[in-house]
Design a protein around this motif. Structure first.
Motif, PDB file in Angstrom:
ATOM      1  N   GLN A 365       0.845  -1.214   0.059  1.00  0.00           N
ATOM      2  CA  GLN A 365       0.072  -0.068  -0.167  1.00  0.00           C
ATOM      3  C   GLN A 365       1.054   1.243   0.136  1.00  0.00           C
ATOM      4  O   GLN A 365       1.942   1.199   0.794  1.00  0.00           O
ATOM      5  N   PRO A 366       0.566   2.393  -0.984  1.00  0.00           N
ATOM      6  CA  PRO A 366       1.444   3.417  -0.889  1.00  0.00           C
ATOM      7  C   PRO A 366       1.297   4.495   0.250  1.00  0.00           C
ATOM      8  O   PRO A 366       1.908   5.567   0.375  1.00  0.00           O
ATOM      9  N   GLY A 367      -0.188   4.184   0.904  1.00  0.00           N
ATOM     10  CA  GLY A 367      -0.153   5.088   1.764  1.00  0.00           C
ATOM     11  C   GLY A 367      -0.321   6.470   1.259  1.00  0.00           C
ATOM     12  O   GLY A 367      -0.825   6.715   0.307  1.00  0.00           O
ATOM     13  N   SER A 368       0.036   7.496   1.987  1.00  0.00           N
ATOM     14  CA  SER A 368      -0.310   8.939   1.952  1.00  0.00           C
ATOM     15  C   SER A 368       0.659   9.231   0.652  1.00  0.00           C
ATOM     16  O   SER A 368       0.340  10.443   0.133  1.00  0.00           O
ATOM     17  N   SER A 560       2.704  -1.472   7.745  1.00  0.00           N
ATOM     18  CA  SER A 560       4.071  -2.423   7.132  1.00  0.00           C
ATOM     19  C   SER A 560       4.863  -1.802   6.131  1.00  0.00           C
ATOM     20  O   SER A 560       5.701  -2.451   5.462  1.00  0.00           O
ATOM     21  N   ASP A 561       4.482  -0.484   5.712  1.00  0.00           N
ATOM     22  CA  ASP A 561       5.271   0.143   4.642  1.00  0.00           C
ATOM     23  C   ASP A 561       5.589   1.354   4.677  1.00  0.00           C
ATOM     24  O   ASP A 561       4.920   2.202   5.376  1.00  0.00           O
ATOM     25  N   ALA A 562       6.916   1.830   4.536  1.00  0.00           N
ATOM     26  CA  ALA A 562       7.380   3.281   4.475  1.00  0.00           C
ATOM     27  C   ALA A 562       7.595   3.742   3.014  1.00  0.00           C
ATOM     28  O   ALA A 562       8.503   2.892   2.414  1.00  0.00           O
ATOM     29  N   TRP A 563       7.128   4.797   2.475  1.00  0.00           N
ATOM     30  CA  TRP A 563       7.532   5.338   1.093  1.00  0.00           C
ATOM     31  C   TRP A 563       7.903   6.760   1.166  1.00  0.00           C
ATOM     32  O   TRP A 563       7.926   7.510   2.017  1.00  0.00           O
ATOM     33  N   PHE A 564       8.954   6.823   0.049  1.00  0.00           N
ATOM     34  CA  PHE A 564       9.067   8.408  -0.313  1.00  0.00           C
ATOM     35  C   PHE A 564       9.183   8.244  -1.810  1.00  0.00           C
ATOM     36  O   PHE A 564      10.071   7.737  -2.367  1.00  0.00           O
ATOM     37  N   ARG A 583       5.126  -7.770   7.629  1.00  0.00           N
ATOM     38  CA  ARG A 583       5.344  -7.532   9.211  1.00  0.00           C
ATOM     39  C   ARG A 583       5.180  -6.120   9.197  1.00  0.00           C
ATOM     40  O   ARG A 583       5.715  -5.401   8.564  1.00  0.00           O
ATOM     41  N   ALA A 584       4.745  -5.786  10.378  1.00  0.00           N
ATOM     42  CA  ALA A 584       4.570  -4.274  10.750  1.00  0.00           C
ATOM     43  C   ALA A 584       5.918  -3.762  11.007  1.00  0.00           C
ATOM     44  O   ALA A 584       7.102  -4.250  11.546  1.00  0.00           O
ATOM     45  N   ILE A 585       6.271  -2.507  10.605  1.00  0.00           N
ATOM     46  CA  ILE A 585       7.442  -1.812  10.690  1.00  0.00           C
ATOM     47  C   ILE A 585       7.380  -0.899  11.877  1.00  0.00           C
ATOM     48  O   ILE A 585       6.190  -0.507  12.360  1.00  0.00           O
ATOM     49  N   GLU A 589      11.848   2.486  11.542  1.00  0.00           N
ATOM     50  CA  GLU A 589      12.058   1.994  10.230  1.00  0.00           C
ATOM     51  C   GLU A 589      11.372   2.753   9.294  1.00  0.00           C
ATOM     52  O   GLU A 589      11.714   2.928   7.934  1.00  0.00           O
ATOM     53  N   ALA A 590      10.342   3.423   9.763  1.00  0.00           N
ATOM     54  CA  ALA A 590       9.403   4.012   8.944  1.00  0.00           C
ATOM     55  C   ALA A 590      10.206   5.337   8.479  1.00  0.00           C
ATOM     56  O   ALA A 590       9.792   5.899   7.221  1.00  0.00           O
ATOM     57  N   HIS A 591      10.806   5.915   9.181  1.00  0.00           N
ATOM     58  CA  HIS A 591      11.830   7.378   8.877  1.00  0.00           C
ATOM     59  C   HIS A 591      12.993   6.933   7.981  1.00  0.00           C
ATOM     60  O   HIS A 591      13.864   7.946   7.726  1.00  0.00           O
TER      61      HIS A 591
END
Length: 685
Positions: A365-368, A560-564, A583-585, A589-591
């Protein structure tokens, strides 16, 4: 009954033996008849040999011609003259493969008859009947299928080879063609692979070992099966002794020699391995290059990748993951938005341990990071402008004719608890503002915008689409944001610019097609809003000091996802961080995604002067009072800020009472001060 069964068994066994003999005799008789038809040889001179299929290394090179990978089907070949091959290897090969090589005319009738006799005696295929010339013909022109048509063609081509070349020329071709295992084709490559020396320097013992390998490259490999390799070597030495090529003393000495076989070299770390795999896939599945030609045809595939940028991408990823969980994965893809050229690609943390390319994974999921697509749709429909305000607080949304309820929340439960504008909503990634926007513009319009930008993953027209709840790939996100970076023009991402065969003939050449899918003014306003992500209070403010040029982008975070995903006028990059199994981040890790983007972007564009995003026609800049989101004027309570609008959507009312000097902040001066403000942020003052 018992006696009858035994008699039946006795009758059956002779019948079985006779059937086997009849089949064997029939097979050998037919082959003998085909090859013994001396008159048929006369027609050989009326046909030409086809082009030889000598396998050559296919090279994948970057945009500057630097080697990225060799696609060889495992082929390692170095062509040498017969005079540069040890005479011992020549003799060992002839002794074990074709003792009558200099006597036959391509097909050895005497050897054929001998093989047939041995086969009939043993009721199985004990002897080979192919000459060295036939083996060469098979390797050059034919497949290895066991059919009569192939055997007939093999004999035909062997005869033509004998007519076309001298014996020594055929021997030279053979010794440069034959497979010696572990990707080594030809005597020179084999000598260097196994003994780290040129073929010219091979000893009797080394030559006998090499000559024994082609019969079964895997089974007689001194690395995989050393005992079998030694047994085969002794058999070759005995054959050399029987033919008079070596003496008894030489045979004994060579058999007793312990050879120092060179360890297999470790597989070299390929440059851009995920990208090389992608290039091969594109060439075969989309361009239509035959897979065998790809692996063996000596092609040169010129790509769009920039090896220096690739190395900087890998360095940024390595630093960004340093100190984290070893199972944490990543993906990075960088595209030149001006032409769609893929400049760098990192598909995972470690290619050797896992070849799955996460750049194309449609499971995250790309989230925001999806929100700019939502806001571009709203701006295009003019249902929302940069000064449209919604209240940031917990909110219930009713949809599907009020039959369903959607209750979104902000990250960590943080709300402004007041009305905010679009720029503040993008900078802080406010979810309530995003859902208010999609409820106003309609989810169908957002799906339509995503399709125009090149996103093909399944999307549902529901309110949660605003928050990036439907999986897309980093590849799609980079492609979509490239449209914003390229003033609304879309060019499909390109990996291959040309393919040439081994003679330099162009087999394929790319011709990028550019399509204007968004109004340039819409792209500019969307970009201008995304620049605020790096301002104070923005979700990427912590990496702003790493960037010394105008940049626009958007963060995205799910459980579970971090994007930029961000861009400059020259480069669009998508970075994803997460675990393969969802798995949850953690918060730390999100940063990690944004710093990877920032370090890579600045390093990749090192030496490229900073460029502002060009403002096209159809954009109006105006100073706005942030307290009221109306035109700033003397007497307004807040400090005026400049905002960009699609022409016709800018405010017309002033925050000051009628008659106030509402225009004192407008015009060129406003734009100039805005650029100066951005410049101060870029240089960190």
């Amino acid at each position: 009954m018992e006696n009858n069964a035994e008699k039946a068994k006795e009758r059956a066994e002779p019948a079985t033996r006779w059937e086997k003999l009849r089949r064997r005799i029939g097979w050998m008789t037919l082959l003998a008849m085909l090859t013994l038809a001396g008159g048929a040889v006369l027609f050989f001179r009326f046909g030409d040999l086809p082009a030889g299929a000598t396998m050559q290394t296919t090279q994948i090179v970057d945009a500057n011609g630097q080697l990225l990978a060799s696609l060889q089907g495992g082929v390692n070949r170095q062509i040498v003259k017969l005079s540069d091959i040890s005479p011992w290897l020549v003799k060992a090969t002839l002794a074990v493969e074709d003792r009558r090589f200099y006597e036959h005319a391509g097909v050895d009738l005497r050897g054929l008859a001998r093989a047939a006799w041995v086969d009939m005696r043993h009721m199985s295929k004990q002897q080979g009947a192919s000459t060295l010339t036939q083996q060469l013909a098979r390797n050059l022109y034919l497949s290895h299928e066991r059919t009569w048509s192939r055997k007939l063609k093999e004999a035909w081509y062997a005869a033509k080879l004998e007519q076309t070349y001298t014996k020594n020329e055929i021997l030279e071709l053979y010794l440069n063609q034959i497979y010696y295992g572990h990707g080594a084709y030809g005597a020179e490559a084999a000598a260097k692979l196994y003994f780290n020396k040129p073929a010219k320097e091979l000893s009797i013992a080394e030559s006998a070992m090499l000559a024994g390998i082609p019969k079964g490259p895997r089974y007689y490999s001194p690395h995989l099966h050393p005992a079998d390799s030694r047994a085969r070597q002794r058999k070759v030495l005995q054959a050399m002794r029987n033919t008079g090529y070596i003496t008894r003393e030489q045979t004994t000495k060579a058999s007793a020699t312990t050879l120092q076989v060179r360890p297999l070299p470790e597989e070299e770390e390929r440059a851009a391995p995920y990208f090389a795999d992608y290039v091969k896939k594109i060439a075969i599945e989309q361009i239509g290059i035959d897979e065998r030609l790809m692996n063996e045809g000596g092609l040169t595939i010129r790509t769009t990748l920039d090896l220096q940028m690739q190395q900087k991408a890998e360095a940024a990823v390595k630093k960004g993951l340093n100190g984290g969980n070893l199972e944490l994965q990543t993906a990075l893809i960088a595209i030149d938005p001006r032409n769609g050229y893929i400049k760098a690609m990192v598909g995972g943390r470690n290619y050797r341990s896992n070849q799955f390319n996460r750049v194309f994974a449609r499971t995250r999921q790309p989230g925001s990071s999806f929100k700019p697509i939502l806001y571009a749709s709203a701006l295009e429909q003019r249902t929302v402008t940069p000064v449209t305000r919604f209240r940031s607080e917990p909110t219930l949304f009713y949809f599907d004719h009020d039959r369903q309820i959607y209750r979104p929340s902000n990250y960590n439960g943080r709300y402004f608890n007041e009305e905010i504008g679009l720029r503040q909503a993008i900078a802080a990634s406010d979810n309530i503002y995003a859902v208010n926007t999609i409820m106003r513009v309609g989810p169908e319009a957002v799906v339509s915008m995503a399709r125009k930008l090149g996103i093909t993953s399944p999307l549902k027209a529901v309110p949660s689409l605003a928050l990036g709840t439907f999986p897309v790939s980093p590849f799609e996100m980079a492609s979509a944001f490239s449209v914003f970076a390229n003033e609304g023009r879309r060019t499909s991402p390109i990996a291959i610019t040309s393919i040439q065969d081994h003679d330099g003939k162009i087999l394929y050449e790319s011709h990028p097609l550019e399509e204007q899918v968004l109004d340039p003014a819409l792209s500019y306003v969307t970009t201008n809003l995304m620049e605020s992500v790096f301002d104070r209070g923005g979700t990427a403010h912590r990496v702003a000091n790493l960037l010394k040029r105008p940049v626009a982008g958007k963060t995205g975070t799910t459980n579970s996802d971090a994007w930029f995903v961000g861009y400059t006028p020259e480069l669009t990059t998508a970075v994803w961080i997460g675990y393969d199994r969802g798995r949850a981040i953690t918060s730390s890790e999100a940063h990690r995604a944004a710093p990877i983007f920032a370090r890579f972007t600045e390093a990749a564009l090192e030496g490229t002067p900073p460029h502002v995003f060009p403002m096209p026609e159809g954009v109006v800049n105006a100073y706005i009072d942030p307290a009221t989101n109306l035109l700033a004027a003397s007497g307004c309570s807040g400090q005026a800020v400049m905002e960009s609008f699609l022409a016709g959507t800018e405010p017309t009312e002033s925050c000051a009472p009628a008659g106030g000097a509402s225009g004192e902040h407008g015009g060129a001066g406003a734009e100039g001060r805005s650029i100066w403000s951005k410049f101060r942020r870029w240089v960190g003052v």
